[in-house]
Design an enzyme around this catalytic site. Structure first.
Site, short mmCIF file in Angstrom:
data_model
loop_
_atom_site.label_atom_id
_atom_site.label_comp_id
_atom_site.label_asym_id
_atom_site.label_seq_id
_atom_site.Cartn_x
_atom_site.Cartn_y
_atom_site.Cartn_z
N SER A 19 1.26 -0.98 -0.41
CA SER A 19 -0.06 0.42 -0.03
C SER A 19 0.57 1.09 -0.43
O SER A 19 1.97 1.24 0.47
CB SER A 19 -0.74 0.02 1.16
OG SER A 19 -1.60 0.84 0.99
N SER A 21 -0.52 4.06 1.04
CA SER A 21 -1.11 5.02 1.98
C SER A 21 -0.16 5.57 3.24
O SER A 21 -0.46 6.46 3.14
CB SER A 21 -2.27 4.47 2.40
OG SER A 21 -3.52 4.42 1.52
N THR A 66 -9.06 -1.39 1.69
CA THR A 66 -8.86 -1.58 0.72
C THR A 66 -8.87 -3.19 0.59
O THR A 66 -9.42 -3.68 1.41
CB THR A 66 -7.23 -1.60 0.57
OG1 THR A 66 -7.21 -2.00 -1.17
CG2 THR A 66 -6.02 -2.08 0.79
N LYS A 70 -13.27 -3.85 0.86
CA LYS A 70 -14.51 -2.71 1.43
C LYS A 70 -15.57 -3.24 1.15
O LYS A 70 -16.95 -2.42 0.62
CB LYS A 70 -14.15 -2.25 -0.31
CG LYS A 70 -12.27 -1.96 -0.28
CD LYS A 70 -12.09 -0.77 -2.51
CE LYS A 70 -11.22 0.18 -1.79
NZ LYS A 70 -11.16 0.59 -3.28
N ASP A 106 -13.31 7.51 -3.80
CA ASP A 106 -12.60 7.05 -4.98
C ASP A 106 -13.31 8.22 -5.73
O ASP A 106 -13.11 8.61 -6.74
CB ASP A 106 -12.80 6.17 -5.00
CG ASP A 106 -11.96 4.94 -4.51
OD1 ASP A 106 -10.86 5.22 -4.11
OD2 ASP A 106 -11.99 3.58 -5.00
N ALA A 131 -16.40 -1.83 -15.88
CA ALA A 131 -17.84 -2.29 -15.13
C ALA A 131 -17.87 -2.84 -13.21
O ALA A 131 -18.54 -2.47 -13.25
CB ALA A 131 -19.09 -2.93 -15.62
N GLY A 132 -16.40 -2.44 -13.08
CA GLY A 132 -16.03 -3.07 -11.95
C GLY A 132 -16.38 -1.51 -11.04
O GLY A 132 -16.72 -0.70 -10.95
N GLY A 133 -15.45 -2.57 -9.36
CA GLY A 133 -15.76 -1.36 -8.78
C GLY A 133 -15.73 0.07 -9.01
O GLY A 133 -16.02 1.36 -8.55
P1 NAP Z 1 -13.21 -4.56 -10.30
O1 NAP Z 1 -13.63 -4.50 -9.33
O2 NAP Z 1 -12.16 -5.97 -10.71
O3 NAP Z 1 -13.45 -4.04 -11.99
C1 NAP Z 1 -12.59 -4.58 -13.16
C2 NAP Z 1 -13.19 -4.50 -14.46
O4 NAP Z 1 -12.47 -4.03 -15.72
C3 NAP Z 1 -14.62 -5.35 -15.03
O5 NAP Z 1 -15.25 -4.78 -15.28
C4 NAP Z 1 -13.41 -6.30 -15.35
O6 NAP Z 1 -14.65 -7.28 -16.62
C5 NAP Z 1 -12.96 -5.88 -16.07
N1 NAP Z 1 -11.43 -6.17 -16.59
C6 NAP Z 1 -10.35 -7.09 -16.04
N2 NAP Z 1 -9.88 -8.20 -16.70
C7 NAP Z 1 -10.07 -7.70 -18.23
C8 NAP Z 1 -9.74 -8.16 -18.59
N3 NAP Z 1 -8.27 -8.74 -19.27
N4 NAP Z 1 -10.61 -7.98 -20.78
C9 NAP Z 1 -11.41 -6.64 -20.97
N5 NAP Z 1 -11.74 -6.27 -19.55
C10 NAP Z 1 -11.06 -6.97 -17.88
O7 NAP Z 1 -11.93 -3.59 -10.37
P2 NAP Z 1 -11.36 -2.10 -9.76
O8 NAP Z 1 -11.28 -1.88 -8.16
O9 NAP Z 1 -12.71 -1.54 -10.42
O10 NAP Z 1 -9.89 -1.23 -10.85
C11 NAP Z 1 -9.98 -1.23 -12.02
C12 NAP Z 1 -8.61 -0.55 -11.89
O11 NAP Z 1 -8.67 0.24 -11.68
C13 NAP Z 1 -7.32 -0.92 -11.52
O12 NAP Z 1 -6.26 -1.48 -12.22
C14 NAP Z 1 -7.42 -0.57 -10.62
O13 NAP Z 1 -6.18 -0.63 -9.56
C15 NAP Z 1 -7.73 0.72 -10.75
N6 NAP Z 1 -8.19 2.03 -9.92
C16 NAP Z 1 -7.28 2.92 -9.37
C17 NAP Z 1 -7.49 4.03 -8.72
C18 NAP Z 1 -6.71 5.47 -8.38
O14 NAP Z 1 -6.83 5.55 -7.17
N7 NAP Z 1 -6.71 5.95 -9.37
C19 NAP Z 1 -8.57 3.60 -7.47
C20 NAP Z 1 -9.53 1.96 -7.99
C21 NAP Z 1 -9.15 1.98 -8.45
P3 NAP Z 1 -15.15 -8.58 -15.61
O15 NAP Z 1 -15.95 -7.57 -14.18
O16 NAP Z 1 -15.56 -9.36 -16.96
O17 NAP Z 1 -14.22 -9.29 -14.80
#
Ligand code: NAP
Length: 284
Positions: A19, A21, A66, A70, A106, A131-133
């Site tokens: 982390s 943080s 984290t 969450k 976020d 379409a994730g978190g």
């Molecule tokens: P998550 O909940 O796991 O969602 C990921 C999304 O990406 C889902 O729609 C997933 O599809 C899709 N995905 C994952 N692998 C894929 C692949 N190989 N091909 C196509 N689609 C794929 O993750 P999250 O928490 O939303 O985080 C997403 C990204 O944002 C991560 O890289 C994370 O580090 C980054 N992030 C950055 C911050 C920041 O402060 N900068 C904050 C939060 C997150 P499926 O549902 O079909 O698996």
């Protein structure tokens, strides 16, 4: 200096060793001259209820949350802020006189980058890949900021539709498979394009979600929330075609700054947090 009066803060996760943080928050604490200290605490999923009770018993002032806690922490808290309820995840907990309240910063982190670029999503069309978190926090942020239309594209159209349905009552939010012609049209009409997938994140830096930059109006602002590497393949492709870009560093620092304000009541020095973040990333 840590004394008997120092108020305690933490980040909980599993694993949590990587982390960023602690570096960011302790830098902000030092810069603000407030009497707090921030540590990282690994908590296995089965230990979460005991840990939450422990933080309350030990009178921690608050903590960040984290992966993987969450969502699972939500029923263990005394209260949850409206935005965190809509987003469906908590990343910050405040101990308010023995009551633990959950927040999600976020969305604030994501939206803050627009002001830094002297831009606003108000009245704009946005296309989100994923379409994730994180996408859920982003759709919340954009619809709250008055975006005209938000279109979600994902490899799994059902997940994109489920996400759109959460917000459909309050804004024009549509969802498609990212291979669909409708999503290609949305990309061409977008003023803002966001990668909210992990595609391109280290070590898989040769990956990127599917956008044909040659066919997109180069006035669109392109935002990748990934922060390792600082320039993903997605952002490099956009820059090559003349787009203005934002990476995930600002969102990461700004969500931390919003948490800092919830705990201490003081504005964090965002530039100090960004500097600490970059130093931690470059020492990896
Ligand atoms: P998550 O909940 O796991 O969602 C990921 C999304 O990406 C889902 O729609 C997933 O599809 C899709 N995905 C994952 N692998 C894929 C692949 N190989 N091909 C196509 N689609 C794929 O993750 P999250 O928490 O939303 O985080 C997403 C990204 O944002 C991560 O890289 C994370 O580090 C980054 N992030 C950055 C911050 C920041 O402060 N900068 C904050 C939060 C997150 P499926 O549902 O079909 O698996």
């Amino acid at each position: 200096m840590v004394t008997g009066k120092t108020k305690n803060l933490a980040v909980i996760g599993f694993p949590v060793e990587h982390s960023l943080s602690p570096a960011m928050q302790n830098a902000a604490i030092t810069a603000a001259g407030v009497d707090y200290s921030y540590i990282a605490v690994p908590i296995a999923p089965q230990d979460l209820p005991a840990a939450v009770a422990g933080f309350k018993a030990m009178r921690f002032a608050g903590f960040n949350v984290t992966i993987p806690h969450k969502q699972t922490i939500m029923p263990l808290l005394d209260d949850i802020d409206e935005a965190a309820k809509i987003i469906g995840a908590v990343n910050t907990v405040v101990n308010d006189g023995g009551k633990l309240k959950g927040y999600n910063t976020d969305a604030l982190g994501f939206i803050g980058a627009f002001a830094q670029k002297n831009k606003s999503p108000h009245g704009k069309n946005a296309a989100i890949l994923g379409a994730g978190g994180a996408a859920r926090a982003i759709v919340h942020a954009l619809t709250k900021a008055g975006a005209n239309r938000v279109t979600i594209g994902a490899r799994n159209a059902n997940k994109a539709e489920a996400l759109a349905n959460v917000f459909a009552a309050r804004a024009d939010v549509q969802a498609f498979s990212w291979d669909a012609a409708e999503f290609s049209s949305a990309l061409r009409e977008a003023d803002i394009i966001v990668n909210a997938t992990p595609l391109g994140m280290a070590p898989n830096t040769d990956e990127a979600p599917p956008v044909d930059w040659e066919r997109i109006d180069n006035a669109a602002l392109v935002y990748d929330i990934i922060y390792t590497p600082a320039k993903t393949k997605f952002l490099a492709g956009a820059e090559k075609c003349g787009h203005e870009t934002i990476n995930g560093e600002y969102m990461l620092a700004a969500q931390g700054a919003a948490a800092f304000k919830l705990w201490t009541g003081k504005e964090a020095d965002l530039s100090v947090m960004q500097k600490a973040l970059r130093a931690s990333l470059s020492s990896r």
